[in-house]
Design a protein around this motif. Structure first.
Motif, PDB file in Angstrom:
ATOM      1  N   ALA A  35      41.331  43.985  54.355  1.00  0.00           N
ATOM      2  CA  ALA A  35      40.785  43.078  53.514  1.00  0.00           C
ATOM      3  C   ALA A  35      39.756  43.640  52.682  1.00  0.00           C
ATOM      4  N   ALA A  36      39.826  43.164  51.170  1.00  0.00           N
ATOM      5  CA  ALA A  36      38.653  43.574  50.373  1.00  0.00           C
ATOM      6  C   ALA A  36      37.372  43.007  50.392  1.00  0.00           C
ATOM      7  N   GLU A  37      36.288  43.609  50.578  1.00  0.00           N
ATOM      8  CA  GLU A  37      34.982  42.926  50.617  1.00  0.00           C
ATOM      9  C   GLU A  37      34.268  42.940  49.173  1.00  0.00           C
ATOM     10  N   LEU A  38      34.883  42.081  48.247  1.00  0.00           N
ATOM     11  CA  LEU A  38      34.392  41.976  46.980  1.00  0.00           C
ATOM     12  C   LEU A  38      33.294  40.957  46.893  1.00  0.00           C
ATOM     13  N   GLY A  39      32.223  41.801  46.276  1.00  0.00           N
ATOM     14  CA  GLY A  39      31.045  41.007  46.053  1.00  0.00           C
ATOM     15  C   GLY A  39      29.874  41.242  47.241  1.00  0.00           C
ATOM     16  N   LYS A  40      30.472  41.973  48.147  1.00  0.00           N
ATOM     17  CA  LYS A  40      29.410  41.943  49.418  1.00  0.00           C
ATOM     18  C   LYS A  40      28.413  43.172  49.316  1.00  0.00           C
TER      19      LYS A  40
END
Length: 138
Positions: A35-40
């Motif tokens: 799962a991509a951790e976008l914006g984290k």
């Protein structure tokens, strides 16, 4: 047609232009559970990815298709964009998570908020009990 127009090009022409394999690799990793951790993170030019199965390495996907596999903090394995066989070998070794493993984050959030509600109800009930005891003593 305009230079950037995609409508005049077929899919095979788009793939043969030498574009980096970033999107294909993103899809392959997400199909195996990452799962991509976008914006984290503070690095907007890369995509950090994590797997729900314990013990699986974190992955950093770069814009050019390169992948850094972080098995431990001291070392990282790199898969360059041209190494399609190395990438396929890496993806083949990734276990697909079960439904139970995929839902771990959701279960933790539900238990956390249920605990908050329970604590609030108990504090409210204790306050009401203390209020009743105080009124009966007066």
């Amino acid at each position: 047609m305009a230079k950037g127009s995609v409508t005049s090009m077929g899919l095979s022409e788009i793939l043969d232009e030498g574009n980096p394999p970033t999107i294909e690799r993103l899809h392959a990793l997400t199909q195996r559970g990452y799962a991509a951790e976008l914006g984290k993170t503070d690095t907007p030019d890369v995509i950090w990815m994590r797997h729900p199965v314990a013990g699986q390495p974190r992955v950093i996907l770069y814009g050019n298709g390169m992948i850094a596999v972080l098995r431990d903090p001291a070392s990282a394995q790199q898969i360059v964009p041209d190494d399609e066989d190395g990438f396929r070998t890496f993806v083949a070794g990734i276990p697909v998570p079960t439904c139970w493993q995929r839902g771990a984050d959701t279960r933790i959030r539900i238990l956390f908020y249920a605990g908050l509600v329970l604590a609030w109800v108990m504090l409210y009930a204790m306050g009401a009990w203390v209020w009743d005891v105080e009124r009966s003593l007066l």
